[in-house]
Design a protein around this motif. Structure first.
Motif, short mmCIF file in Angstrom:
data_model
loop_
_atom_site.label_atom_id
_atom_site.label_comp_id
_atom_site.label_asym_id
_atom_site.label_seq_id
_atom_site.Cartn_x
_atom_site.Cartn_y
_atom_site.Cartn_z
N GLY A 110 -12.70 -2.71 -3.65
CA GLY A 110 -12.31 -2.54 -2.25
C GLY A 110 -10.85 -2.91 -2.04
O GLY A 110 -10.07 -2.18 -1.44
N MET A 139 3.52 -2.08 -3.76
CA MET A 139 3.45 -2.48 -5.17
C MET A 139 3.55 -1.27 -6.10
O MET A 139 4.11 -1.36 -7.19
CB MET A 139 2.21 -3.33 -5.46
CG MET A 139 0.88 -2.66 -5.35
SD MET A 139 -0.49 -3.73 -5.92
CE MET A 139 -0.84 -4.71 -4.48
N ARG A 190 -0.47 -1.78 -0.85
CA ARG A 190 -0.85 -0.76 -1.83
C ARG A 190 0.33 0.14 -2.17
O ARG A 190 0.65 0.36 -3.34
CB ARG A 190 -2.02 0.07 -1.27
CG ARG A 190 -2.80 0.75 -2.34
CD ARG A 190 -4.22 1.03 -1.92
NE ARG A 190 -5.09 -0.14 -1.99
CZ ARG A 190 -6.42 -0.08 -1.93
NH1 ARG A 190 -7.03 1.08 -1.80
NH2 ARG A 190 -7.15 -1.18 -1.99
C1 DP6 Z 1 1.07 -9.75 -2.00
O1 DP6 Z 1 -5.14 -6.97 -2.69
O2 DP6 Z 1 -4.08 -6.25 -0.52
O3 DP6 Z 1 -1.07 -10.44 -1.28
O4 DP6 Z 1 -5.51 -4.06 -4.25
O5 DP6 Z 1 -4.06 -2.44 -3.05
O6 DP6 Z 1 -5.90 -3.63 -1.82
P1 DP6 Z 1 -4.88 -3.70 -2.95
O7 DP6 Z 1 -3.83 -4.81 -2.57
P2 DP6 Z 1 -4.03 -6.29 -2.00
O8 DP6 Z 1 -2.63 -6.91 -2.46
C2 DP6 Z 1 -2.34 -8.25 -2.34
C3 DP6 Z 1 -0.93 -8.49 -2.68
C4 DP6 Z 1 -0.39 -9.88 -2.38
C5 DP6 Z 1 -0.48 -10.78 -3.60
C6 DP6 Z 1 -1.84 -11.31 -3.96
O9 DP6 Z 1 -2.70 -11.50 -3.09
O10 DP6 Z 1 -2.01 -11.59 -5.17
#
Ligand code: DP6
Length: 324
Positions: free
Chosen positions: A136, A193, A190
């Motif tokens: 998810g 990154m 999403r």
């Molecule tokens: C910067 O888990 O929201 O918070 O996998 O695409 O849903 P998706 O991304 P997500 O990304 C989190 C990125 C972050 C760093 C972290 O929580 O590790």
């Protein structure tokens, strides 16, 4: 057939060594391991009810009907695992203070993974639950557990999941979330990154650095060395944000107020208070500190922000089933 209804609660988590980039965008396999702290005050409650009477999935968030474009593919995974073919009603409440602007996808998908799998009659191990939550939203795989958690990147669906590093935290660590702006983030994590993975010339260095940071932050945690711990977390976050500045097109989550908070934290540190900051895919700043220093930090920030913008959290528990 198993019980058709279940309700679960999952807490959000903040990464201290960040996940920032996918090796597989469909399966959500990350490029690096990450390390997080699950927080007590911010959580999502989700109830899932499978019913033969439904013609489609229904999703209600905070009493408002929502689109199901994101949730149905996730529910399809659960249906596939449970060999079930009926639709579900999903009722979710986010217990994140109104307009806090904190990411909720981690707690949301962890709660949904637990409630949906139990409602579908599955009895998943924590590892399988973590793998399901990961599909998810990547960071959700860490919210299955309380305390400090590591997401092992793995290399395929089976090998990529989170494990607890320190479930019960016997260290008075806290995080102060400073809500500088509660608006939706302009560039979602999403997309952000992915741009970084594809275009930053520094991405290989990031991968090498995070591996070192994970080792070092665990050592600092076990030694209860707040300065070492905070410094590693702060520098890891700044390296993640430096990747964003080095991407093409470049972007940034920093806002003027984010920088003001960072300056204030550095100033407090020069006065002898052990506090450090981290930031995710938005302008809000989270301050890492020990409980004994929280009042002084709140007092210093109180001249810049309202009470509602300063949210204090401690280590929180893993996902749990609720009565329904
Ligand atoms: C910067 O888990 O929201 O918070 O996998 O695409 O849903 P998706 O991304 P997500 O990304 C989190 C990125 C972050 C760093 C972290 O929580 O590790």
């Amino acid at each position: 057939m198993g019980k058709a209804t279940a309700m679960a609660r999952a807490h959000t988590n903040i990464a201290l060594v960040k996940y920032w980039g996918k090796a597989d965008t469909d399966l959500i396999i990350p490029m690096n391991n990450s390390f997080s702290l699950t927080l007590d005050h911010f959580y999502t409650d989700t109830k899932v009810t499978f019913s033969n009477d439904l013609q489609a999935d229904e999703f209600i968030l905070n009493d408002k009907q929502q689109e199901t474009t994101k949730i149905t593919p996730f529910m399809n995974l659960v249906r596939q695992m449970a060999n079930k073919n009926c639709f579900a009603k999903i009722e979710s409440t986010n217990h994140v203070p109104t307009a806090a602007g904190l990411a909720s996808s981690a707690s949301a998908y962890a709660a949904l993974a637990k409630a949906a799998s139990v409602a579908a009659g599955l009895n998943l191990s924590d590892i399988k639950l973590s793998r399901l939550a990961r599909r998810g939203s990547g960071s959700a795989c860490r919210s299955i557990y309380g305390g400090f958690v590591e997401w092992l990147k793995g290399f395929d669906d089976k090998s990529s999941y989170a494990v607890p590093f320190m479930d019960k935290v016997d260290w008075p660590i806290q995080m102060i979330a400073v809500v500088v702006n509660a608006q939706e983030k302009k560039i979602g994590s999403r997309a952000g990154m992915q741009t970084v993975v594809e275009t930053s010339p520094y991405y290989d260095a990031w991968i090498q650095q995070t591996a070192k940071d994970i080792v070092a932050i665990k050592e600092a945690l076990l030694a209860q060395d707040i300065d070492k711990f905070g410094q590693i977390a702060e520098e890891n976050a700044m390296k993640m944000h430096a990747l964003n500045l080095s991407a093409s097109p470049h972007f940034s989550y920093f806002e003027p107020a984010s920088l003001e908070v960072m300056q204030k934290v550095a100033e407090l540190r020069s006065q002898g208070i052990s506090c450090y900051y981290t930031m995710d895919a938005g302008p809000n700043v989270k301050i890492i500190c020990l409980k004994k220093d929280t009042p002084a930090i709140l007092a210093a920030l109180g001249t810049m922000f309202n009470k509602e913008q300063l949210l204090v959290a401690s280590p929180g528990p893993g996902v749990q089933l609720l009565d329904c």
